[in-house]
Scaffold this motif. Structure first.
Motif, PDB file in Angstrom:
ATOM      1  N   PRO A  63       0.810  -1.227   0.000  1.00 41.26           N
ATOM      2  CA  PRO A  63       0.000   0.000   0.000  1.00 41.26           C
ATOM      3  C   PRO A  63       0.842   1.275   0.000  1.00 41.26           C
ATOM      4  O   PRO A  63       0.428   2.283  -0.580  1.00 41.26           O
ATOM      5  N   SER A  64       2.000   1.230   0.626  1.00 42.63           N
ATOM      6  CA  SER A  64       2.830   2.436   0.716  1.00 42.63           C
ATOM      7  C   SER A  64       3.573   2.744  -0.577  1.00 42.63           C
ATOM      8  O   SER A  64       4.079   3.852  -0.747  1.00 42.63           O
ATOM      9  N   LEU A  65       3.643   1.784  -1.488  1.00 43.49           N
ATOM     10  CA  LEU A  65       4.412   1.977  -2.718  1.00 43.49           C
ATOM     11  C   LEU A  65       3.562   1.932  -3.984  1.00 43.49           C
ATOM     12  O   LEU A  65       4.052   2.282  -5.074  1.00 43.49           O
ATOM     13  N   LYS A  66       2.300   1.540  -3.865  1.00 41.14           N
ATOM     14  CA  LYS A  66       1.524   1.224  -5.055  1.00 41.14           C
ATOM     15  C   LYS A  66       1.363   2.374  -6.037  1.00 41.14           C
ATOM     16  O   LYS A  66       1.223   2.165  -7.236  1.00 41.14           O
ATOM     17  N   ARG A  67       1.419   3.631  -5.552  1.00 38.35           N
ATOM     18  CA  ARG A  67       1.275   4.769  -6.488  1.00 38.35           C
ATOM     19  C   ARG A  67       2.452   4.858  -7.452  1.00 38.35           C
ATOM     20  O   ARG A  67       2.314   5.406  -8.550  1.00 38.35           O
ATOM     21  N   ARG A  68       3.609   4.339  -7.041  1.00 38.07           N
ATOM     22  CA  ARG A  68       4.827   4.501  -7.833  1.00 38.07           C
ATOM     23  C   ARG A  68       5.302   3.193  -8.445  1.00 38.07           C
ATOM     24  O   ARG A  68       6.319   3.155  -9.123  1.00 38.07           O
ATOM     25  N   LEU A  69       4.579   2.126  -8.224  1.00 38.18           N
ATOM     26  CA  LEU A  69       5.107   0.782  -8.483  1.00 38.18           C
ATOM     27  C   LEU A  69       4.419   0.087  -9.643  1.00 38.18           C
ATOM     28  O   LEU A  69       3.210   0.207  -9.836  1.00 38.18           O
ATOM     29  N   SER A  70       5.206  -0.653 -10.401  1.00 33.17           N
ATOM     30  CA  SER A  70       4.675  -1.528 -11.430  1.00 33.17           C
ATOM     31  C   SER A  70       5.550  -2.780 -11.496  1.00 33.17           C
ATOM     32  O   SER A  70       6.778  -2.678 -11.543  1.00 33.17           O
ATOM     33  N   ILE A  71       4.918  -3.952 -11.480  1.00 33.51           N
ATOM     34  CA  ILE A  71       5.627  -5.215 -11.613  1.00 33.51           C
ATOM     35  C   ILE A  71       5.053  -5.953 -12.810  1.00 33.51           C
ATOM     36  O   ILE A  71       3.833  -6.013 -12.979  1.00 33.51           O
ATOM     37  N   SER A  72       5.937  -6.480 -13.636  1.00 30.88           N
ATOM     38  CA  SER A  72       5.512  -7.188 -14.837  1.00 30.88           C
ATOM     39  C   SER A  72       6.233  -8.531 -14.924  1.00 30.88           C
ATOM     40  O   SER A  72       7.231  -8.756 -14.242  1.00 30.88           O
ATOM     41  N   VAL A  73       5.711  -9.414 -15.770  1.00 30.89           N
ATOM     42  CA  VAL A  73       6.323 -10.724 -15.949  1.00 30.89           C
ATOM     43  C   VAL A  73       6.414 -11.039 -17.433  1.00 30.89           C
ATOM     44  O   VAL A  73       5.530 -10.670 -18.217  1.00 30.89           O
ATOM     45  N   ASP A  74       7.503 -11.686 -17.817  1.00 33.39           N
ATOM     46  CA  ASP A  74       7.693 -12.175 -19.175  1.00 33.39           C
ATOM     47  C   ASP A  74       8.040 -13.650 -19.072  1.00 33.39           C
ATOM     48  O   ASP A  74       9.193 -14.007 -18.852  1.00 33.39           O
ATOM     49  N   THR A  75       7.042 -14.496 -19.190  1.00 36.32           N
ATOM     50  CA  THR A  75       7.276 -15.928 -18.991  1.00 36.32           C
ATOM     51  C   THR A  75       8.146 -16.514 -20.098  1.00 36.32           C
ATOM     52  O   THR A  75       8.874 -17.477 -19.852  1.00 36.32           O
ATOM     53  N   SER A  76       8.103 -15.939 -21.293  1.00 39.38           N
ATOM     54  CA  SER A  76       8.928 -16.460 -22.392  1.00 39.38           C
ATOM     55  C   SER A  76      10.416 -16.273 -22.101  1.00 39.38           C
ATOM     56  O   SER A  76      11.241 -17.057 -22.558  1.00 39.38           O
ATOM     57  N   LYS A  77      10.735 -15.228 -21.351  1.00 40.92           N
ATOM     58  CA  LYS A  77      12.124 -14.970 -20.975  1.00 40.92           C
ATOM     59  C   LYS A  77      12.444 -15.475 -19.576  1.00 40.92           C
ATOM     60  O   LYS A  77      13.563 -15.318 -19.090  1.00 40.92           O
ATOM     61  N   LYS A  78      11.456 -16.036 -18.902  1.00 38.30           N
ATOM     62  CA  LYS A  78      11.620 -16.515 -17.532  1.00 38.30           C
ATOM     63  C   LYS A  78      12.131 -15.397 -16.626  1.00 38.30           C
ATOM     64  O   LYS A  78      13.153 -15.542 -15.928  1.00 38.30           O
ATOM     65  N   GLN A  79      11.447 -14.286 -16.655  1.00 41.97           N
ATOM     66  CA  GLN A  79      11.872 -13.177 -15.812  1.00 41.97           C
ATOM     67  C   GLN A  79      10.692 -12.306 -15.411  1.00 41.97           C
ATOM     68  O   GLN A  79       9.649 -12.320 -16.076  1.00 41.97           O
ATOM     69  N   PHE A  80      10.860 -11.606 -14.312  1.00 39.60           N
ATOM     70  CA  PHE A  80       9.880 -10.612 -13.919  1.00 39.60           C
ATOM     71  C   PHE A  80      10.619  -9.344 -13.525  1.00 39.60           C
ATOM     72  O   PHE A  80      11.808  -9.384 -13.194  1.00 39.60           O
ATOM     73  N   SER A  81       9.911  -8.224 -13.577  1.00 38.73           N
ATOM     74  CA  SER A  81      10.578  -6.933 -13.464  1.00 38.73           C
ATOM     75  C   SER A  81       9.845  -5.987 -12.529  1.00 38.73           C
ATOM     76  O   SER A  81       8.636  -6.097 -12.325  1.00 38.73           O
ATOM     77  N   LEU A  82      10.607  -5.042 -12.019  1.00 39.03           N
ATOM     78  CA  LEU A  82      10.130  -4.028 -11.085  1.00 39.03           C
ATOM     79  C   LEU A  82      10.406  -2.661 -11.668  1.00 39.03           C
ATOM     80  O   LEU A  82      11.503  -2.409 -12.187  1.00 39.03           O
ATOM     81  N   ARG A  83       9.439  -1.763 -11.601  1.00 41.07           N
ATOM     82  CA  ARG A  83       9.628  -0.363 -11.935  1.00 41.07           C
ATOM     83  C   ARG A  83       9.086   0.490 -10.806  1.00 41.07           C
ATOM     84  O   ARG A  83       7.909   0.341 -10.428  1.00 41.07           O
ATOM     85  N   LEU A  84       9.937   1.335 -10.265  1.00 42.89           N
ATOM     86  CA  LEU A  84       9.548   2.230  -9.187  1.00 42.89           C
ATOM     87  C   LEU A  84       9.862   3.652  -9.637  1.00 42.89           C
ATOM     88  O   LEU A  84      11.028   3.985  -9.871  1.00 42.89           O
ATOM     89  N   THR A  85       8.838   4.461  -9.768  1.00 38.15           N
ATOM     90  CA  THR A  85       9.019   5.809 -10.307  1.00 38.15           C
ATOM     91  C   THR A  85       9.289   6.828  -9.203  1.00 38.15           C
ATOM     92  O   THR A  85       9.097   6.558  -8.011  1.00 38.15           O
ATOM     93  N   SER A  86       9.745   7.983  -9.609  1.00 40.47           N
ATOM     94  CA  SER A  86       9.937   9.141  -8.718  1.00 40.47           C
ATOM     95  C   SER A  86      10.714   8.772  -7.457  1.00 40.47           C
ATOM     96  O   SER A  86      10.285   9.044  -6.334  1.00 40.47           O
ATOM     97  N   VAL A  87      11.860   8.155  -7.647  1.00 40.62           N
ATOM     98  CA  VAL A  87      12.616   7.653  -6.497  1.00 40.62           C
ATOM     99  C   VAL A  87      13.270   8.789  -5.719  1.00 40.62           C
ATOM    100  O   VAL A  87      13.579   9.860  -6.264  1.00 40.62           O
ATOM    101  N   THR A  88      13.477   8.527  -4.436  1.00 41.78           N
ATOM    102  CA  THR A  88      14.208   9.430  -3.551  1.00 41.78           C
ATOM    103  C   THR A  88      15.260   8.616  -2.813  1.00 41.78           C
ATOM    104  O   THR A  88      15.345   7.391  -2.962  1.00 41.78           O
ATOM    105  N   ALA A  89      16.028   9.302  -1.980  1.00 43.27           N
ATOM    106  CA  ALA A  89      17.072   8.617  -1.212  1.00 43.27           C
ATOM    107  C   ALA A  89      16.476   7.521  -0.337  1.00 43.27           C
ATOM    108  O   ALA A  89      17.150   6.538  -0.020  1.00 43.27           O
ATOM    109  N   ALA A  90      15.233   7.668   0.048  1.00 42.85           N
ATOM    110  CA  ALA A  90      14.579   6.653   0.883  1.00 42.85           C
ATOM    111  C   ALA A  90      14.395   5.318   0.164  1.00 42.85           C
ATOM    112  O   ALA A  90      14.114   4.306   0.799  1.00 42.85           O
ATOM    113  N   ASP A  91      14.544   5.324  -1.138  1.00 43.31           N
ATOM    114  CA  ASP A  91      14.431   4.081  -1.910  1.00 43.31           C
ATOM    115  C   ASP A  91      15.763   3.361  -2.048  1.00 43.31           C
ATOM    116  O   ASP A  91      15.830   2.282  -2.650  1.00 43.31           O
TER     117      ASP A  91
END
Lengths: 123, 109
Positions: A63-91
């Motif tokens: 809940p604390s990160l959902k405004r800035r967060l996106s997680i995706s998956v690519d099963t063909s590449k056997k990988q999943f990814s994280l995107r966190l926008t508007s980062v600060t030093a707290a990240d």
């Protein structure tokens, strides 16, 4: 035994987007038995769950990160990814990916972990 | 502040029995099994157990239990290699999120 490996830039500028990928060594990324989670740990502090994704793309986010967060998956590449926008030093933290083993009750736990990757947010 | 409450530190001597606790509420521990994870020298966490089931490679001196909204990890016959930071985690139904405890530093004297 599944292996997970995080990869991505170790340095991100403030206000920019943090992007990481987790490579999964076997076909369990397509299994109905698992979610795939991201977890982080700032220096000197405890573990914080970021979010997770299922093989069909369903997600749950902190809940604390959902405004800035996106997680995706690519099963063909056997990988999943994280995107966190508007980062600060707290990240700034070590970021881990983990396999999230699901039970029919809805309970789940992390049965395998990556080694982690340090991401520093600094100009 | 963490959603789950753990002791900051616990210590014991070799051979002693120690118990680490993890307290939550009815939306998390009260409804779901708890996972326990050990971290040594800030390396990658390693799964210790889930509910009362040991993870692969974990000796059977470790055991898990739960009563109401509190879970416990017991080590019977403490060994020097058991030192580390122990975290509990559980799915929270109301948050639709995993939550962690703040971690317990276990020291073997």
């Amino acid at each position: 035994q599944v292996q997970l490996q995080e990869s991505g830039p170790g340095l991100v500028k403030p206000s920019q987007t943090l992007s990481l990928t987790c490579a999964v060594s076997d076909d369990s990324i397509t299994s109905a038995n698992y979610y795939w989670s991201w977890i982080r740990q700032p220096a000197g502090r405890g573990l914080e769950w970021i979010g997770r994704i299922y093989t069909n793309g369903n997600t749950n986010y902190s809940p604390s990160l959902k405004r800035r967060l996106s997680i995706s998956v690519d099963t063909s590449k056997k990988q999943f990814s994280l995107r966190l926008t508007s980062v600060t030093a707290a990240d700034t933290a070590v970021y881990y990916c983990a396999r999230d083993s699901l039970f029919i009750t809805g309970a789940s736990f992390f049965d395998s972990w990556g080694r982690g990757t340090l991401v520093i947010v600094s100009s | 502040q963490s959603a789950l409450t753990q002791e900051v530190s616990v210590s014991g001597t070799v051979g002693q029995k120690v118990t680490l606790s993890c307290s939550g509420n009815n939306n998390n521990i009260g409804g779901y099994a708890v996972g326990w994870y050990r971290q040594i020298s800030r390396g990658a966490p390693k799964t210790v157990m889930f509910g009362n089931s040991l993870a692969s490679g974990i000796p059977d001196r470790f055991s898990g239990s739960k009563s109401g909204t509190t879970a416990s990890l017991t080590i019977s016959g403490l060994q020097p290699e058991d030192e580390g930071d122990y975290y509990c985690s559980v799915w929270d139904y109301s948050l639709s999120a995993h939550v962690f405890g703040g971690g317990t530093k276990l020291t073997v004297l």
